[in-house]
Design a protein around this motif. Structure first.
Motif, mmCIF file in Angstrom:
data_model
loop_
_atom_site.group_PDB
_atom_site.id
_atom_site.type_symbol
_atom_site.label_atom_id
_atom_site.label_comp_id
_atom_site.label_asym_id
_atom_site.label_seq_id
_atom_site.Cartn_x
_atom_site.Cartn_y
_atom_site.Cartn_z
ATOM 1 N N GLY A 183 -82.423 -10.676 -44.260
ATOM 2 C CA GLY A 183 -83.752 -11.251 -44.065
ATOM 3 C C GLY A 183 -83.953 -12.609 -44.706
ATOM 4 N N LYS A 184 -82.872 -13.372 -44.899
ATOM 5 C CA LYS A 184 -83.016 -14.709 -45.498
ATOM 6 C C LYS A 184 -83.866 -15.626 -44.623
ATOM 7 C CE LYS A 184 -78.677 -15.692 -45.737
ATOM 8 N NZ LYS A 184 -78.193 -14.398 -45.215
ATOM 9 N N THR A 185 -83.473 -15.755 -43.363
ATOM 10 C CA THR A 185 -84.187 -16.673 -42.477
ATOM 11 C C THR A 185 -85.598 -16.174 -42.205
ATOM 12 O OG1 THR A 185 -82.117 -17.396 -41.445
ATOM 13 C CG2 THR A 185 -84.146 -17.773 -40.209
ATOM 14 N N THR A 186 -85.739 -14.881 -41.999
ATOM 15 C CA THR A 186 -87.074 -14.302 -41.801
ATOM 16 C C THR A 186 -87.970 -14.613 -42.992
ATOM 17 O OG1 THR A 186 -86.213 -12.501 -40.434
ATOM 18 C CG2 THR A 186 -88.345 -12.133 -41.495
ATOM 19 N N ALA A 230 -81.571 -27.856 -38.184
ATOM 20 C CA ALA A 230 -80.110 -27.799 -38.205
ATOM 21 C C ALA A 230 -79.595 -27.241 -36.888
ATOM 22 C CB ALA A 230 -79.623 -26.933 -39.357
ATOM 23 N N ASN A 231 -78.344 -27.590 -36.588
ATOM 24 C CA ASN A 231 -77.640 -27.014 -35.449
ATOM 25 C C ASN A 231 -76.145 -27.003 -35.752
ATOM 26 O OD1 ASN A 231 -76.792 -29.689 -35.040
ATOM 27 N ND2 ASN A 231 -78.404 -30.081 -33.524
ATOM 28 N N GLN A 283 -76.140 -22.180 -37.872
ATOM 29 C CA GLN A 283 -76.640 -21.367 -36.761
ATOM 30 C C GLN A 283 -78.010 -21.845 -36.285
ATOM 31 O OE1 GLN A 283 -75.617 -16.928 -37.015
ATOM 32 N NE2 GLN A 283 -75.517 -17.550 -39.162
ATOM 33 N N GLY A 284 -78.744 -22.526 -37.156
ATOM 34 C CA GLY A 284 -80.034 -23.087 -36.768
ATOM 35 C C GLY A 284 -81.103 -22.068 -36.451
ATOM 36 N N ASN A 285 -81.013 -20.868 -36.999
ATOM 37 C CA ASN A 285 -81.987 -19.831 -36.664
ATOM 38 C C ASN A 285 -83.384 -20.144 -37.196
ATOM 39 O OD1 ASN A 285 -80.102 -18.270 -35.307
ATOM 40 N ND2 ASN A 285 -79.518 -17.123 -37.126
ATOM 41 N N ALA A 286 -83.475 -20.745 -38.378
ATOM 42 C CA ALA A 286 -84.789 -21.104 -38.917
ATOM 43 C C ALA A 286 -85.431 -22.192 -38.073
ATOM 44 C CB ALA A 286 -84.664 -21.555 -40.371
#
Length: 268
Positions: free
Chosen positions: A15-18, A87-88, A42-45
Motif C-alpha cells: 500500500g505504498k502508492t495508495t 514518473a514513467n 512504474q508511474g502508478n502514483a
C-alpha cells in the motif's frame, strides 16, 4: 519549510502508492500545500493522480539528470488538490545515469532546494526495492512512513528496512527518522493481524500510527479512475481512514515543530 516524507517499504504490495496518493489528497483537503513526487518507474502514483504517464512533457527523470529544473517538472493542474512531479519508464534509465553523476545520492535533495518554502508537505513514493532512487528519497527526507500489512513476513521485512534507514541516517542524512508505522489492509477479525499489531506497538511504541487503513473496495477501485479515494468516494471507509491519518500526521508535525522551537530558545 516543507516537511519531506518518504513512503517506502522494500516489500511490494503493502500500500505504498495508495498511501502516498491518498495521504497527499487528504493533506491537501485540510488546506496544506502538498507536492507529491513519484519516484517509481512504474508511474502508478502518476496514473493514480489522473495523469497519463506516457504523455509527460517533463518528469522526475529530467529533474534528476539536470535536463530540467524543479519548476519545469511540477504539474499544478491535477484534479487531486496537490501538485505532482510524475514518473514513467524513463526513470529506469536514471538509475544507470545517476551512477555517473556527482553527488549521486543527493540529486533529489539538491533539486528540491528552490521550492522548499512553497509547500507544507512533500511526499515521495518509492519503488519496492532499495536502489539509488530510494537512497535519493531517503537522503532528501526528514521522515519515513512505513506502510505494512500485519502478517508474519512483514515483521521480518521491516527489520531489514529499519536497518537500512539507520545506515542512511549514519552515513548520508543525520536528520532522517522513522515518522511512523502505518498498518494497512487491516482486518481486525484475524488473530494474526492482532498479534502482529501488538508486536509492532511493543517494539515501536507511539511511532505506530493509531490510524489503521482497512481493506476497502473503494480504495482498490479509485486508481482505475485516476482519483484518490477522497475524490472517488469521500464517505468510504478508506477515504475516511486517510483523512484521519492526515490529521494525526499534522498533529505530530506541530508537536515536533514546537519541540524544535523550544530547544532553539533554550540554546539561545
Amino acid at each position: 519549510m516543507a516537511n519531506i516524507i518518504t513512503i517506502t517499504n522494500q516489500k511490494g504490495g503493502v500500500g505504498k502508492t495508495t498511501t502516498c496518493v491518498n495521504l497527499a489528497a487528504s493533506l491537501a483537503a485540510t488546506h496544506k500545500r502538498v507536492l507529491m513526487i513519484d519516484l517509481d518507474p512504474q508511474g502508478n502514483a502518476t496514473m493514480g493522480s489522473g495523469i497519463d504517464k506516457h504523455q509527460l512533457a517533463c518528469s522526475v527523470y529530467e529533474l534528476l539528470t539536470d535536463q530540467a529544473g524543479v519548476a519545469d517538472a511540477i504539474m499544478t493542474d491535477t484534479r487531486c488538490g496537490y501538485h505532482l512531479i510524475g514518473a514513467n519508464g524513463d526513470l529506469t534509465a536514471a538509475e544507470v545515469e545517476l551512477l555517473q553523476l556527482p553527488r549521486r545520492e543527493f540529486r533529489l535533495k539538491m533539486a528540491l532546494q528552490p521550492i522548499l518554502d512553497e509547500y507544507d508537505y512533500i511526499l515521495i513514493d518509492n519503488p519496492p526495492s532499495l536502489n539509488l532512487l530510494t537512497v535519493n528519497a531517503l537522503s532528501a527526507s526528514a521522515g519515513v512512513i512505513i506502510p505494512m500489512q500485519c502478517e508474519y513476513y512483514a515483521l521480518e521485512g521491516i527489520s531489514a528496512l529499519v536497518g537500512t534507514i539507520n545506515k542512511i541516517n549514519q552515513r548520508l542524512n543525520p536528520a532522517l527518522r522513522i515518522e511512523g508505522i502505518l498498518r494497512t489492509m487491516f482486518d481486525p477479525r484475524m488473530s494474526l493481524t492482532k498479534d502482529v499489531s501488538s508486536h509492532l506497538i511493543e517494539y515501536f511504541g507511539d511511532r505506530v500510527y493509531r490510524t489503521v487503513i482497512p481493506r476497502n473496495v473503494r480504495l482498490a477501485e479509485a486508481p482505475s479512475h485516476g482519483l484518490p479515494a477522497l475524490q472517488y468516494d469521500k464517505n468510504s471507509r478508506g477515504a475516511q481512514a486517510y483523512l484521519a491519518l492526515a490529521g494525526e500526521l499534522i498533529r505530530r508535525t506541530e508537536r515536533q515543530q514546537a519541540a524544535a522551537a523550544a530547544t532553539e530558545q533554550e540554546t539561545d
